[in-house]
Write an enzyme that holds these catalytic residues in place. Sequence first.
Site, short mmCIF file in Angstrom:
data_model
loop_
_atom_site.label_atom_id
_atom_site.label_comp_id
_atom_site.label_asym_id
_atom_site.label_seq_id
_atom_site.Cartn_x
_atom_site.Cartn_y
_atom_site.Cartn_z
N LYS A 69 -48.79 76.79 95.54
CA LYS A 69 -47.55 76.01 95.66
C LYS A 69 -46.79 76.37 96.93
O LYS A 69 -46.43 75.49 97.71
CB LYS A 69 -46.67 76.25 94.42
N THR A 70 -46.54 77.66 97.14
CA THR A 70 -45.82 78.10 98.33
C THR A 70 -46.64 77.84 99.58
O THR A 70 -46.11 77.39 100.61
CB THR A 70 -45.48 79.60 98.22
N ASP A 120 -38.16 78.27 95.65
CA ASP A 120 -39.11 78.87 94.73
C ASP A 120 -38.41 79.17 93.40
O ASP A 120 -37.23 79.53 93.39
CB ASP A 120 -39.68 80.16 95.33
N THR A 149 -43.03 77.40 87.66
CA THR A 149 -44.09 77.69 86.69
C THR A 149 -43.73 77.17 85.31
O THR A 149 -44.53 77.28 84.38
CB THR A 149 -44.36 79.20 86.61
N ARG A 216 -53.72 84.87 94.74
CA ARG A 216 -52.94 86.01 95.20
C ARG A 216 -53.45 87.30 94.54
O ARG A 216 -53.60 88.33 95.20
CB ARG A 216 -51.46 85.80 94.88
#
Length: 483
Positions: A69-70, A120, A149, A216
Site C-alpha cells: 500500500k505505502t 497511513d 488495514t 516487509r
Amino acid sequence: MTQGNDLFAELGREYRRAAQPLAARMRPRTLEEFVGQEHFLGPGKLLRRMLEADRLSSLIFYGPPGCGKTALAHVIAERTHSHFCTLNAVAAGVKEVRELLQQARQRLETSGQRTILFIDEIHRFSRAQQDVLLPDVEEGIVILIGATTQNPFFALTAPLLSRSALFTFEPLTREQIRIILERALQDPQRGLGRYPVRMTEEAYAFLAEMCDGDARRALNALEIGVQSALATEQRTDPATPVLFDLALAQDSIQRKVMAYDPTGDAHYDLASALIKSLRGSDPDAALYWLARFLESGEDPRFLARRLIIFASEDIGNADPFALVLAQAVWDAVERVGLPECRLNLAQGVCYLATAPKSNACTVAIAEATDDVRHGRTLPVPHHLRDAHYHGAKEVLGHGRGYLYPHNHPDAFVVQEYLPATITYYRPTDRGYEAKIRARLEQWRQQRHAAIPTPVDTTPSAPPAPDQQTIASTAPANSDQTQQ
C-alpha cells in the site's frame, strides 16, 4: 557555501538511506518494479488505466500489512510528478492536516503542482478529522491516498468513501515473495547484492510460507539472517558465499503476531469461516479456524455460544443430540476454562462438522415469523383456548371439542390446530429427521383426508353444549392436562 550545504544535504540523505531497513530500501520506484495486485494494477486494469490517462482521483488502499500500500503510493507520486506529503493518523491531528491542506492550496496556486497526501492508518482518524479533508478532496486541491488495514466501510465516513476509489489489496503469493527476495539479494545499491549469499530452496520456501504474504516481514527476515551470518561466521575468504539455509531462515523470523480486533473485521471473518466450515462438513477446516480464534485471544465462551446456535440452525433434528453436546461444551468451557477447554471446543467442532445437516427448523421459524409480521394473524380456535379457569368452558366455550391425543392410539388424533394448508416445517431425509419426516407425512395425510373446516376468522358465539365432542375416555378433572 551553497556547494557545502548541498554536500551536507546529500550526505544526510545517504546516511538516512543507510539507516533504513531493507524493506524500505527495496521499495519499488516504478510500476514495472511493483510486484502483486495485478487484479487492479495489471495491463488494462482500472488503476493502471487511471494512471496512464493521468486521471487520478483520491484513493483508499485497503489490505493487510506488507502487501504494497505505502510502496504503491510512493510509485504513484513519482509517476505523476506531484508533491508527496505523508501523515500517520496515529500521530497527526486536525492542526497538522489543516496546515498540509493550506500548503497544498498555495502550491497549486503558485506553481500548478498538485499534492498527493498519503495518510497511513487513516482508519484511526476520527469523523471530525476525516470531515476536514472533504472540501479539498472534492475540489481536487489534494489527491488523497489513504491506507488502512480495517474495513473502510466501517472505519471511514460515507462522504469520504464516496469521494474516493477503493482498491482492495491481497496478500502476496509465495511466488511474488520469492521474486522480491531474489531482487533484494541481487541489488548491490539498495539490497544485499554486495554480499555473497547463496540461499537454498528450502529457505526460500520457508520464508515465503511464514511471512503470510507480508513482503516487509520476509525482507526483514532476510536482512537479519544475512547480517547475523556475516557477523558470526569466521570467513577467511570474503568471496566465500554466506549459506542462507533452512536453519538460518528459521532463526531469522519470529512467529507472526496475529492482528486481531475482537470487534473488527478479523473477528467477523474468522467467525464466518468457522461457521461455514462447520456447515460444509469439513472438520479439518473448522479446527483450523477454531485454533486461529483461540490463538488470537478470543473469549472461548463466544465460540461455545456460536456452537449452540449452529447446532439448531444448521443441524436441527437431523441429529438432536448435537444441541445437547453443544450445551455440554458450553458447560465445560465455563467450568474448565483455558487452556484445557480447547479440547472440549475441539470435540464439539468435530461432532458438529460431521453431523448430518438440516436447516428445516431455521427455515420454518423464519417463514412463520414472516407470516406473523405481515399480518397473517389467526384467532385461536375455541377448542384450543385456555379452559382452566371457572366459566371458561361452560360460559365462553373455551376448550370445547378438544380431543386429548393421549386418549387415542399412538397419541395422535386428527384435529385442527392451524389450517391444514399451512405448513412450515419440512423435514429433510437426512439423519434422525428422516424418521420425523415419515411420521409427519403420515399425520399430515390423515389431516388432509379429514378435510378440516377452515378456521373462522370472524368472532362467533361459543358452541352449544349439544355440539360438544368430548373424548369419552378423557380422565376426570383433567382440564389442566388437556388444555
